[in-house]
Design an enzyme around this catalytic site. Structure first.
Site, short mmCIF file in Angstrom:
data_model
loop_
_atom_site.label_atom_id
_atom_site.label_comp_id
_atom_site.label_asym_id
_atom_site.label_seq_id
_atom_site.Cartn_x
_atom_site.Cartn_y
_atom_site.Cartn_z
N GLU A 51 -10.80 3.91 7.37
CA GLU A 51 -9.68 5.25 7.64
C GLU A 51 -10.07 5.65 7.81
O GLU A 51 -10.58 6.02 9.74
CB GLU A 51 -8.28 5.64 6.28
CG GLU A 51 -7.44 6.68 6.94
CD GLU A 51 -7.07 6.54 5.49
OE1 GLU A 51 -7.74 6.93 4.13
OE2 GLU A 51 -5.83 7.49 5.56
N HIS B 67 0.86 -1.33 -0.54
CA HIS B 67 0.10 0.31 0.12
C HIS B 67 1.14 1.39 -0.22
O HIS B 67 1.16 1.51 0.78
CB HIS B 67 -0.52 0.32 0.79
CG HIS B 67 -1.85 0.83 1.15
ND1 HIS B 67 -3.06 0.65 1.33
CD2 HIS B 67 -2.16 2.49 1.60
CE1 HIS B 67 -3.94 2.12 1.55
NE2 HIS B 67 -3.32 3.11 1.36
N ASP C 292 2.28 6.74 2.14
CA ASP C 292 3.13 7.99 1.87
C ASP C 292 3.88 8.22 2.33
O ASP C 292 3.97 9.86 3.62
CB ASP C 292 1.30 9.34 1.76
CG ASP C 292 0.47 9.05 1.27
OD1 ASP C 292 0.00 9.07 -0.43
OD2 ASP C 292 -0.62 9.02 2.31
N1 HPA Z 1 -6.07 8.15 2.37
C1 HPA Z 1 -6.38 8.08 1.23
N2 HPA Z 1 -5.92 8.11 -0.07
C2 HPA Z 1 -4.76 8.44 -0.19
C3 HPA Z 1 -4.70 7.87 0.92
C4 HPA Z 1 -4.89 7.87 2.51
O1 HPA Z 1 -3.32 7.84 3.34
N3 HPA Z 1 -3.50 8.58 0.26
C5 HPA Z 1 -2.87 8.99 -1.25
N4 HPA Z 1 -4.36 8.93 -0.84
ZN ZN Z 2 -3.77 4.74 0.92
#
Ligand code: HPA
Ligand code: ZN
Length: 329
Positions: free
Chosen positions: A195, A12, A274
Site C-alpha cells: 500500500e 478488510h 475505513d
Molecule cells: N492502512 C494501514 N493502516 C490502517 C489503515 C490503512 O488503510 N486504516 C487503518 N489502519
Molecule cells: Zn486497512
C-alpha cells in the site's frame, strides 16, 4: 443497475475506521473531549496524507474508551454493512485500543462485541468474525502482546491475526514472532503490504511472515515477477480501491491496478478499509468498478467466491454462506 443488494463478503475493514463522524462527535461531546483538527468544515474526517490520516484515525479513536462504546459502534457499523448487502465480514480489531493490550480487559471488549455480533446476525443476517490486528508503528514489542491477546482468544469468533499501521516503518520480518505465535494458535494471517510500501514489502510479507492473504497488495503491480508469483500461489489480495484513491495512491479509478491484477490471475477481493474516511461504502465500490472497468454480475460473483474461499471462518460457516451466494440461496 444498483449494486446494493447483490450479496457481498467484506474481508478488510478497521472497526474504528468505520466509525461515522457523527458517532465520534457524539461520543466526544458526551465525554467532553476536544477533537479539533479531526473534522473539516462539512463535518467529514480531514487528513492531508497517509501519516496524517493515521494521526486523525487515532485522535478519533481516542473517544472510544469502554466495551460499551465499542458495542455501540459495532451496532452501527454492522447495520450499515448489512444495508449494503454484506452477508459476511471480517473486522480488524485492535487490543491496542481495546484495553491497551491487557488480556482481561481485551476479553471484556471482545465479549461486548460478540454479543452485538450475535444480535446483528439475528436481525440482519450478517455474520462477523474478528481479525486481531497489531499496529506496525507501535513496534514489535507491542505486536507481541497483541499476538498473545489474539492467541489466547482464538476460536469461533477470533479467526485471524493481522497488521496495519504505518507500512513505511521497519520491515515485515520485525514482526515475525507475533505472526508465528498467531499461526501456532491456528489463526489465519494477513498483513498490510504493497500500500505505502512497494513490491518488496509484499515479498517480505510472503517470505518473512508467510501470510495467507495480503491487505491491499496493489503495488505488486510494479513487479511483473511478483504478480506471477501471487497468481501461482493463489495469494488473495484484500483490495480497497476507494481507500487507495482517498489516500492518493492513484489519481482515478481507471488508473487503479485491480483490473490488471485480476486479468493476470491474482485472486482479488474488494473491501472499504475505513469507509467514512474515504466517503465510500461497498455499494459505492461496486458502482465505481462498474463505471471504470465495466465490471458486472460475473466479476462481482467472482469477487464473492474468492472472498468466500479466503475467509478465515470455519468450513461450516463457509458452506452456509455458499448457499446464500447461489441465486436461490
Ligand atoms: N492502512 C494501514 N493502516 C490502517 C489503515 C490503512 O488503510 N486504516 C487503518 N489502519
Ligand atoms: Zn486497512
Amino acid at each position: 443497475m444498483s449494486w446494493q443488494e447483490i450479496p457481498k463478503l467484506e474481508l478488510h475493514l478497521h472497526l474504528e475506521g468505520a466509525a461515522p463522524p457523527a458517532f465520534i462527535r457524539g461520543l466526544a461531546q458526551e465525554k467532553s473531549v476536544n477533537l479539533s483538527g479531526v473534522f473539516d468544515a462539512q463535518g467529514n474526517y480531514a487528513y492531508r496524507d497517509f501519516a496524517h490520516f493515521l494521526q486523525v484515525y487515532e485522535a478519533a479513536t481516542s473517544v472510544l474508551r469502554s466495551p460499551e462504546d465499542y458495542a455501540r459502534l459495532l451496532t452501527e457499523v454492522l447495520a450499515q454493512q448489512a444495508e449494503d448487502g454484506v452477508i459476511y465480514t471480517e473486522h480488524f480489531l485492535s487490543p491496542d485500543f481495546c484495553g491497551r493490550r491487557d488480556l482481561s480487559a481485551w476479553r471484556e471488549y471482545l465479549a461486548a462485541m460478540q454479543e452485538v455480533a450475535g444480535q446483528a446476525e439475528a436481525q440482519h443476517g450478517i455474520i462477523l468474525r474478528g481479525v486481531v490486528t497489531c499496529i506496525r508503528h507501535f513496534g514489535p514489542d507491542a505486536a507481541r502482546e497483541t499476538a498473545l491477546c489474539a492467541a489466547e482468544t482464538a476460536g469461533d469468533f477470533v479467526v485471524g491475526f493481522g497488521m496495519g499501521g504505518d507500512e513505511t516503518r521497519g520491515r515485515q520480518g520485525d514482526f515475525a514472532w507475533g505472526f508465528d505465535c498467531a499461526r501456532e494458535a491456528g489463526l489465519g494471517l494477513t498483513t498490510h503490504a504493497g500500500e505505502f510500501g512497494g513490491a518488496d514489502s509484499v515479498r517480505q510479507a510472503l517470505d518473512d511472515l508467510r501470510v495467507d492473504r495480503i491487505g491491499h497488495g496493489v503495488r505488486a503491480i510494479e513487479d511483473p515477477a511478483l504478480v506471477e508469483r501471487l497468481a501461482a500461489s493463489g495469494t488473495v489480495l484484500e483490495v480497497c480501491p476507494g481507500s487507495n484513491l482517498g489516500l492518493g495512491l492513484y489519481p482515478q479509478m481507471r488508473a487503479h491496478p485491480i483490473e490488471r491484477l485480476r486479468a493476470a490471475g491474482v485472486p482479488v477481493t474488494v473491501s472499504t478499509d475505513d469507509p467514512p474516511f474515504f466517503r465510500t461504502t461497498m455499494t459505492r465500490e461496486y458502482e465505481a468498478l462498474e463505471r471504470a472497468f465495466d465490471w458486472g454480475e460475473g466479476q462481482f460473483h467472482a469477487l464473492a467466491q474468492t472472498a468466500l474461499a479466503a475467509a478465515f471462518c470455519d468450513d461450516e460457516t463457509r458452506k452456509a454462506l455458499a448457499k446464500r451466494l447461489t441465486p436461490d440461496g
